[in-house]
Design a protein around this motif. Structure first.
Motif, PDB file in Angstrom:
ATOM      1  N   ALA A  60       0.854  -1.187   0.000  1.00 40.99           N
ATOM      2  CA  ALA A  60       0.000   0.000   0.000  1.00 40.99           C
ATOM      3  C   ALA A  60       0.888   1.236   0.000  1.00 40.99           C
ATOM      4  O   ALA A  60       2.061   1.171   0.382  1.00 40.99           O
ATOM      5  N   THR A  61       0.320   2.339  -0.432  1.00 38.53           N
ATOM      6  CA  THR A  61       1.035   3.610  -0.429  1.00 38.53           C
ATOM      7  C   THR A  61       0.577   4.447   0.756  1.00 38.53           C
ATOM      8  O   THR A  61      -0.609   4.522   1.047  1.00 38.53           O
ATOM      9  N   GLY A  62       1.512   5.057   1.439  1.00 35.14           N
ATOM     10  CA  GLY A  62       1.150   5.895   2.576  1.00 35.14           C
ATOM     11  C   GLY A  62       2.395   6.336   3.309  1.00 35.14           C
ATOM     12  O   GLY A  62       3.518   6.003   2.929  1.00 35.14           O
ATOM     13  N   THR A  63       2.182   7.121   4.342  1.00 35.35           N
ATOM     14  CA  THR A  63       3.289   7.609   5.151  1.00 35.35           C
ATOM     15  C   THR A  63       3.564   6.633   6.284  1.00 35.35           C
ATOM     16  O   THR A  63       2.653   6.273   7.026  1.00 35.35           O
ATOM     17  N   MET A  64       4.805   6.184   6.370  1.00 40.16           N
ATOM     18  CA  MET A  64       5.153   5.265   7.443  1.00 40.16           C
ATOM     19  C   MET A  64       5.166   6.024   8.758  1.00 40.16           C
ATOM     20  O   MET A  64       5.785   7.079   8.875  1.00 40.16           O
TER      21      MET A  64
END
Lengths: 53, 183
Positions: B34-38
């Motif tokens: 998934a794409t997102g901010t860790m």
């Protein structure tokens, strides 16, 4: 006399339910005391400052 | 096999470092599909505070509770001196908890609630007439935008007269919030 008591004196017919739903008295703990944050009663007019003085 | 492609930030000039484990054991970090901010501990604000003194709550009046003692405030986002509000600097979804304690109270309409941006947002559990102590609590998920959004804790009771909150530090009253997911 507290704000709630003043309003109940003006409008004795108001219920606890009214103060939970269509009327909100609020105190933001900022030293300014209790005030009317919301008055959406379908039939009773919002009290004026003079009436609450 | 997936490729790892480091990408420079559009704004910052800092160095990204991937540090190995401090033992001789191999460790694996799996990146979700998934794409997102860790999210790491440094960008997940959390706080916990309690009230150290009694507070008078007017009859039938939503009253902001004052929490003046912090247990922790990881990102310095809670104001425990003036507005008693949590204004996190990272956008996301926050778990917000609060509780208040009264003495004997003869009312069926008593509860504590979360205010968001100055307005009633989520009510907590209520209390019926009790002869000794009355605990009320609230727990809810709240989205906060990381800049202007804030939450506060308000209390309501309609016993017919003003009531003082009871204090049992640090157990009660308390107010907490922590990010559980980024925006």
């Amino acid at each position: 006399m507290m704000l709630y008591d003043k309003i109940k004196t003006l409008y004795p017919q108001l219920t606890d339910h009214d103060f939970m739903t269509v009327i909100t008295l609020q105190n933001d703990s900022d030293g300014k005391g209790d005030y009317i944050a919301k008055w959406e009663h379908p039939t009773l007019a919002r009290p004026t400052e003079e009436q609450l003085a | 096999m997936a490729a790892l492609i480091p990408s420079a930030s559009a704004t910052g000039s800092g160095t990204m470092t991937l540090a190995g484990p401090s033992t001789n054991s191999n460790q694996t970090v799996t990146i979700p599909d998934a794409t997102g901010t860790m999210m790491v501990s440094g960008n997940m604000p959390a706080f916990s505070a309690y009230a150290s003194g009694n507070q008078s709550i007017s009859n039938a009046t939503f009253t902001k509770l004052q929490f003046n003692t912090e247990e922790f405030d990881t990102a310095n986002c809670f104001d425990n001196a003036t507005n008693y509000r949590f204004t996190p600097t990272v956008a996301g979804y926050y778990q917000v908890n609060g509780a208040v304690l009264f003495g004997a109270i003869t009312s069926a309409n008593s509860f504590v609630g979360i205010y968001k941006n100055g307005s009633r947002f989520k009510d907590g559990s209520g209390s019926s007439t009790v002869a000794s102590y009355s605990y009320m609590s609230v727990s809810a998920l709240v989205y906060l935008n990381g800049s202007t959004d804030y939450v506060e804790l308000y209390c309501y009771q309609s016993s017919g007269s003003a009531q003082n909150t009871q204090v049992s530090t640090p157990a009660n009253p308390y107010f907490q919030a922590a990010m559980i997911r980024g925006a």
